[in-house]
Design a protein around this motif. Structure first.
Motif, PDB file in Angstrom:
ATOM      1  N   LEU A 143       0.844  -1.190   0.000  1.00 40.76           N
ATOM      2  CA  LEU A 143       0.000   0.000   0.000  1.00 40.76           C
ATOM      3  C   LEU A 143       0.883   1.245   0.000  1.00 40.76           C
ATOM      4  CD1 LEU A 143      -2.783  -0.974   2.582  1.00 40.76           C
ATOM      5  CD2 LEU A 143      -3.018  -0.785   0.106  1.00 40.76           C
ATOM      6  N   LYS A 180      -5.110   1.037   7.855  1.00 37.13           N
ATOM      7  CA  LYS A 180      -6.501   1.293   7.433  1.00 37.13           C
ATOM      8  C   LYS A 180      -6.590   2.614   6.685  1.00 37.13           C
ATOM      9  CE  LYS A 180     -11.002   0.494   7.554  1.00 37.13           C
ATOM     10  NZ  LYS A 180     -11.552   1.740   7.013  1.00 37.13           N
ATOM     11  N   TYR A 189      -5.222   2.063   3.218  1.00 39.75           N
ATOM     12  CA  TYR A 189      -6.216   1.342   2.415  1.00 39.75           C
ATOM     13  C   TYR A 189      -7.324   2.279   1.961  1.00 39.75           C
ATOM     14  CZ  TYR A 189     -10.156  -1.727   1.386  1.00 39.75           C
ATOM     15  OH  TYR A 189     -11.242  -2.337   0.780  1.00 39.75           O
TER      16      TYR A 189
END
Length: 263
Positions: free
Chosen positions: A70, A246, A249
């Protein structure tokens, strides 16, 4: 899990020399053991996601090679630029505008069909009607034709009214679509901004949580704090790391949603 295992090694070393109690050792071992099911579940979720992606692409899962990680790219475009690009490039908006242009042409055609029509028609021929070698000749004519519609039972008037109604309807559809695009783009853009701010915040939190854990481990070795306080520091660091992932993402999802909203 690696972080907890490292702390377990410290506790086991201190236990061997009688500095900490067996309770601390067992508590730390339980903490490590509790993390293993989460790791197993994460690996299983990864396998399932891999199979789902392969199924979506009609490929064998064995042929998929997952690479990279990511990433984070700061936002380098303004909201106004994004909205302007979307209104220029959205395929559904282009299609609706083309339909409007076609209806407007049809309306113009319907409007002129009841009006007089003046046409100039010309014809020129060069021929040999009898087949003789020296009998070629030319012939031409020019006609001016005036057509005046009389009465068509209001058919053309009804057709023109229908076209005007369709143009009004498609104008309303255009307004609604443009408003929907505007809202969709704003939501994706604001989600992207929010995720970016969360990333910066979580980066700072990670630095602070890592420093707090380092201090806690040093103080634990010197007997200044309890094992539970070290475990709390570990938990805090784990939570902020998960929060950072998170946010990463969500940031990547928001980029995909924004790109989709502009196309």
């Amino acid at each position: 899990l690696d972080q907890s295992r490292r702390h377990l090694a410290i506790v086991e070393g201190l236990f061997k020399v009688g500095v900490v109690s067996k309770f601390d050792l067992l508590r730390t071992r339980v903490e490590v053991a509790n993390l293993k099911p989460d790791l197993i579940q994460a690996r299983n979720d990864l396998r399932l996601s891999r199979e789902s992606l392969a199924n979506l692409l009609s490929l064998s899962s064995a042929s998929l090679e997952l690479e990279g990680e990511l990433s984070f790219e700061p936002l380098r475009i303004t909201l106004e630029e994004v909205i302007d690009k979307a209104l220029k490039e959205r395929s559904d908006l282009k299609s609706l505008k083309l339909q409007k242009e076609m209806l407007e042409v049809a309306l113009k055609l319907a409007g002129v069909q009841n009006k007089p029509n003046l046409a100039l028609v010309g014809n020129y021929q060069y021929q040999n009607p009898s087949g003789g070698e020296d009998e070629w000749g030319e012939e031409w004519n020019l006609n001016l034709v005036l057509s005046i519609p009389l009465f068509d039972g209001w058919v053309n008037r009804a057709r023109a009214a229908q076209r005007r109604s369709q143009v009004k309807q498609i104008n309303l559809s255009l307004q609604q679509l443009e408003a929907g695009i505007d809202l969709e783009v704003k939501k994706a853009f604001w989600d992207l901004e929010a995720s970016e701010e969360r990333i910066y915040a979580q980066k700072k939190n990670i630095e602070q949580a890592e420093e707090a854990l380092s201090i806690a481990e040093v103080r634990y070795k010197s007997g200044a704090i309890t094992n539970l306080e070290v475990l709390d520091a570990q938990l805090a660091l784990t939570r902020v790391r998960l929060g950072y992932l998170k946010a990463l993402y969500d940031h990547n999802v928001a980029i995909a949603e924004l790109e989709k909203a502009m196309k």
